[in-house]
Design a protein around this motif. Sequence first.
Motif, PDB file in Angstrom:
ATOM      1  N   THR A  39       0.723  -0.943  -0.401  1.00  0.00           N
ATOM      2  CA  THR A  39      -0.036  -0.091  -0.254  1.00  0.00           C
ATOM      3  C   THR A  39       0.563   1.319  -0.116  1.00  0.00           C
ATOM      4  O   THR A  39       1.829   0.961   0.243  1.00  0.00           O
ATOM      5  N   THR A  40       0.170   2.424  -0.875  1.00  0.00           N
ATOM      6  CA  THR A  40       1.366   3.464  -0.354  1.00  0.00           C
ATOM      7  C   THR A  40      -0.091   4.824   0.476  1.00  0.00           C
ATOM      8  O   THR A  40      -0.996   4.715  -0.226  1.00  0.00           O
ATOM      9  N   LYS A  41       1.176   5.683   0.643  1.00  0.00           N
ATOM     10  CA  LYS A  41       0.168   6.518   1.763  1.00  0.00           C
ATOM     11  C   LYS A  41       1.377   7.993   1.735  1.00  0.00           C
ATOM     12  O   LYS A  41       2.612   7.795   1.199  1.00  0.00           O
ATOM     13  N   ARG A  42       0.328   8.575   1.485  1.00  0.00           N
ATOM     14  CA  ARG A  42       1.061   9.859   1.340  1.00  0.00           C
ATOM     15  C   ARG A  42       0.129  10.806   1.563  1.00  0.00           C
ATOM     16  O   ARG A  42      -1.252  11.048   2.278  1.00  0.00           O
ATOM     17  N   GLY A  43       0.482  12.244   1.658  1.00  0.00           N
ATOM     18  CA  GLY A  43      -0.215  13.766   1.571  1.00  0.00           C
ATOM     19  C   GLY A  43       0.759  14.019   3.468  1.00  0.00           C
ATOM     20  O   GLY A  43       0.090  15.147   4.002  1.00  0.00           O
ATOM     21  N   PHE A  44       2.210  12.797   4.159  1.00  0.00           N
ATOM     22  CA  PHE A  44       2.339  13.607   4.660  1.00  0.00           C
ATOM     23  C   PHE A  44       2.848  15.079   4.779  1.00  0.00           C
ATOM     24  O   PHE A  44       3.766  15.862   4.142  1.00  0.00           O
ATOM     25  N   LYS A  45       2.860  16.249   5.743  1.00  0.00           N
ATOM     26  CA  LYS A  45       3.608  17.042   5.787  1.00  0.00           C
ATOM     27  C   LYS A  45       4.840  17.681   5.907  1.00  0.00           C
ATOM     28  O   LYS A  45       5.998  18.300   5.708  1.00  0.00           O
ATOM     29  N   THR A  46       5.556  16.688   7.478  1.00  0.00           N
ATOM     30  CA  THR A  46       6.367  16.399   7.328  1.00  0.00           C
ATOM     31  C   THR A  46       7.378  14.424   7.243  1.00  0.00           C
ATOM     32  O   THR A  46       6.680  13.570   6.953  1.00  0.00           O
ATOM     33  N   ARG A  47       8.539  15.217   6.733  1.00  0.00           N
ATOM     34  CA  ARG A  47       9.251  12.856   7.136  1.00  0.00           C
ATOM     35  C   ARG A  47       8.962  12.691   8.292  1.00  0.00           C
ATOM     36  O   ARG A  47       8.750  11.294   8.036  1.00  0.00           O
ATOM     37  N   ASN A  48       8.925  13.037   9.242  1.00  0.00           N
ATOM     38  CA  ASN A  48       9.329  12.302  10.590  1.00  0.00           C
ATOM     39  C   ASN A  48       7.786  11.878  11.194  1.00  0.00           C
ATOM     40  O   ASN A  48       7.251  11.141  11.815  1.00  0.00           O
ATOM     41  N   GLU A  49       6.418  12.915  10.058  1.00  0.00           N
ATOM     42  CA  GLU A  49       5.280  12.489  10.454  1.00  0.00           C
ATOM     43  C   GLU A  49       5.507  11.363   9.346  1.00  0.00           C
ATOM     44  O   GLU A  49       4.495   9.671  10.169  1.00  0.00           O
ATOM     45  N   ALA A  50       5.679  10.932   8.664  1.00  0.00           N
ATOM     46  CA  ALA A  50       5.558  10.014   7.429  1.00  0.00           C
ATOM     47  C   ALA A  50       6.264   8.590   8.356  1.00  0.00           C
ATOM     48  O   ALA A  50       5.486   7.544   7.856  1.00  0.00           O
ATOM     49  N   LYS A  51       7.210   8.407   9.020  1.00  0.00           N
ATOM     50  CA  LYS A  51       8.230   8.312  10.059  1.00  0.00           C
ATOM     51  C   LYS A  51       6.974   6.997  10.626  1.00  0.00           C
ATOM     52  O   LYS A  51       6.975   6.069  10.904  1.00  0.00           O
ATOM     53  N   LEU A  52       6.370   8.201  11.272  1.00  0.00           N
ATOM     54  CA  LEU A  52       5.719   7.623  12.381  1.00  0.00           C
ATOM     55  C   LEU A  52       4.691   6.950  11.893  1.00  0.00           C
ATOM     56  O   LEU A  52       4.170   5.365  12.925  1.00  0.00           O
ATOM     57  N   ALA A  53       3.897   6.665  11.223  1.00  0.00           N
ATOM     58  CA  ALA A  53       2.933   6.078  10.151  1.00  0.00           C
ATOM     59  C   ALA A  53       3.321   4.721   9.466  1.00  0.00           C
ATOM     60  O   ALA A  53       2.943   4.105  10.111  1.00  0.00           O
ATOM     61  N   LEU A  54       4.328   4.916   9.209  1.00  0.00           N
ATOM     62  CA  LEU A  54       5.375   3.833   8.765  1.00  0.00           C
ATOM     63  C   LEU A  54       5.611   3.072   9.276  1.00  0.00           C
ATOM     64  O   LEU A  54       5.248   0.975   9.730  1.00  0.00           O
ATOM     65  N   ALA A  55       6.219   3.070  10.620  1.00  0.00           N
ATOM     66  CA  ALA A  55       6.189   2.336  11.522  1.00  0.00           C
ATOM     67  C   ALA A  55       5.337   2.051  12.170  1.00  0.00           C
ATOM     68  O   ALA A  55       5.375   0.916  12.489  1.00  0.00           O
ATOM     69  N   ARG A  56       3.892   2.572  12.520  1.00  0.00           N
ATOM     70  CA  ARG A  56       2.228   2.183  12.864  1.00  0.00           C
ATOM     71  C   ARG A  56       2.535   1.145  12.349  1.00  0.00           C
ATOM     72  O   ARG A  56       2.054  -0.129  12.660  1.00  0.00           O
ATOM     73  N   ILE A  57       2.121   0.903  11.250  1.00  0.00           N
ATOM     74  CA  ILE A  57       1.693  -0.026  10.127  1.00  0.00           C
ATOM     75  C   ILE A  57       2.576  -1.053   9.895  1.00  0.00           C
ATOM     76  O   ILE A  57       1.928  -2.577  10.015  1.00  0.00           O
ATOM     77  N   ARG A  58       4.320  -1.375   9.987  1.00  0.00           N
ATOM     78  CA  ARG A  58       4.749  -2.006  10.315  1.00  0.00           C
ATOM     79  C   ARG A  58       4.852  -2.840  11.368  1.00  0.00           C
ATOM     80  O   ARG A  58       5.135  -3.657  11.128  1.00  0.00           O
ATOM     81  N   LEU A  59       4.357  -2.010  12.817  1.00  0.00           N
ATOM     82  CA  LEU A  59       4.081  -2.521  13.858  1.00  0.00           C
ATOM     83  C   LEU A  59       3.335  -4.011  13.551  1.00  0.00           C
ATOM     84  O   LEU A  59       3.379  -4.706  14.057  1.00  0.00           O
ATOM     85  N   ASP A  60       2.068  -3.418  13.248  1.00  0.00           N
ATOM     86  CA  ASP A  60       0.681  -3.940  12.918  1.00  0.00           C
ATOM     87  C   ASP A  60       0.908  -5.104  11.646  1.00  0.00           C
ATOM     88  O   ASP A  60       0.290  -6.115  12.364  1.00  0.00           O
ATOM     89  N   VAL A  61       1.502  -4.645  11.048  1.00  0.00           N
ATOM     90  CA  VAL A  61       1.639  -6.464  10.101  1.00  0.00           C
ATOM     91  C   VAL A  61       2.307  -7.360  10.634  1.00  0.00           C
ATOM     92  O   VAL A  61       2.108  -8.587  11.172  1.00  0.00           O
ATOM     93  N   ALA A  62       3.816  -6.768  11.836  1.00  0.00           N
ATOM     94  CA  ALA A  62       4.476  -7.765  12.549  1.00  0.00           C
ATOM     95  C   ALA A  62       3.757  -8.848  13.127  1.00  0.00           C
ATOM     96  O   ALA A  62       3.386  -9.809  13.397  1.00  0.00           O
ATOM     97  N   ASN A  63       2.202  -8.088  13.941  1.00  0.00           N
ATOM     98  CA  ASN A  63       1.585  -8.079  14.799  1.00  0.00           C
ATOM     99  C   ASN A  63       0.444  -9.267  14.521  1.00  0.00           C
ATOM    100  O   ASN A  63      -0.717  -9.496  14.946  1.00  0.00           O
TER     101      ASN A  63
END
Length: 387
Positions: A39-63
Amino acid sequence: MAKKKASSIKDYTLKNGEKRYKFQVYLGVDPLTGNQMRTTKRGFKTRNEAKLALARIRLDVANGTYHQERAETYQELYDLWIVQYEKTVEESTFVKTRGYFKNHILPSMGSYKIDKIKIDICQKHFDEWASKLSKARTIKSYAALVLDFGIKRGYLQTNPFTHVETRIKTKKLIEAEDKDENFYNREQLIDFLKCCQLSLHYKSFALLRLLAFTGMRKSEALALTWNDFNIKENELSISKAIGRGERGRLYLKPTKTGSPRTIKVDEDTIAILKEWKRIQKQEYLVLGHNTMKPNQLIFSNSKNELIQLGQVEKWMYSVIKKHSLKKITPHGLRHTHCSLLFEAGASIKEVQDRLGHTDVKTTMDIYTHVSKKAQEGVIQKFVSFLE
């Protein structure tokens, strides 16, 4: 030294110059199909905001707790809609539509959250399109289709584009009104065709003559085969046209209206086509092509394949420039034929059938562009009647 791993997060720039961030993430294997899911997610105003969203998705996928979310942005809704839309239209229409979205709609609206798109936002972008594009209403209609799709899928209740005010007289439209009409009068057409005969290869001249004396669309003329030409009855059968598909590929498709038609052709144009057939046989034999097959294209390139639609403009404009003639487009020859038919006394129904208009309104719209000579004839009849 270890090579630095490329970041999953990429930046991109909106049409207004603002920077946004996006990422693509692997979600595992679809148990239903066995295919990999991303999946592709876009529209984040900062790189840190995108990093946080990416980390959450990866954690949910792993769990094993991640579930694909509903479309949130206009871009994501478009990605769902375009898959369905492609199944409903001709390839050439699909390519054109996708271009509208890529060049105009998605750069303006792609990052918007669906539930945040209101009437003022839609009006703002329509006004921007209208200030630069002559087809702003068309762009707006396509943009609205995605939100209509969203209503069917339950993403929103109403379509804000429905209430956008489109009756705007923009600078672009005012400039268009100042341009010359896109057709020739009788004398201009005769002069143009004489210049074509003097300056062009016989094939090019024959094609432009055919367009002017039949009112055919250039896509229809370039799709004609000799099998469509009934010499005994002086008729042409028009049942197909050229379409432009993916990566510029040319292919044959039904006519614009989907309805075949048969039209009469004048004796002089018939003679010109016969002469071109004779020349074609000789010239193409030298190139290694047998043009005596029934399905032989009347007009083809040196490889005996379909001619690019843009080539017709090149032939026309070379003559117009060389002889300092009024500039019109190939479609202007269709308008010319229509206008001169009316001037010659043809009925609206006769013109409609000959040009293949399914809607009489299309014929009437062209009727309003008849030459000045025809308009002067109308007022002269009025004056003569009073006298």
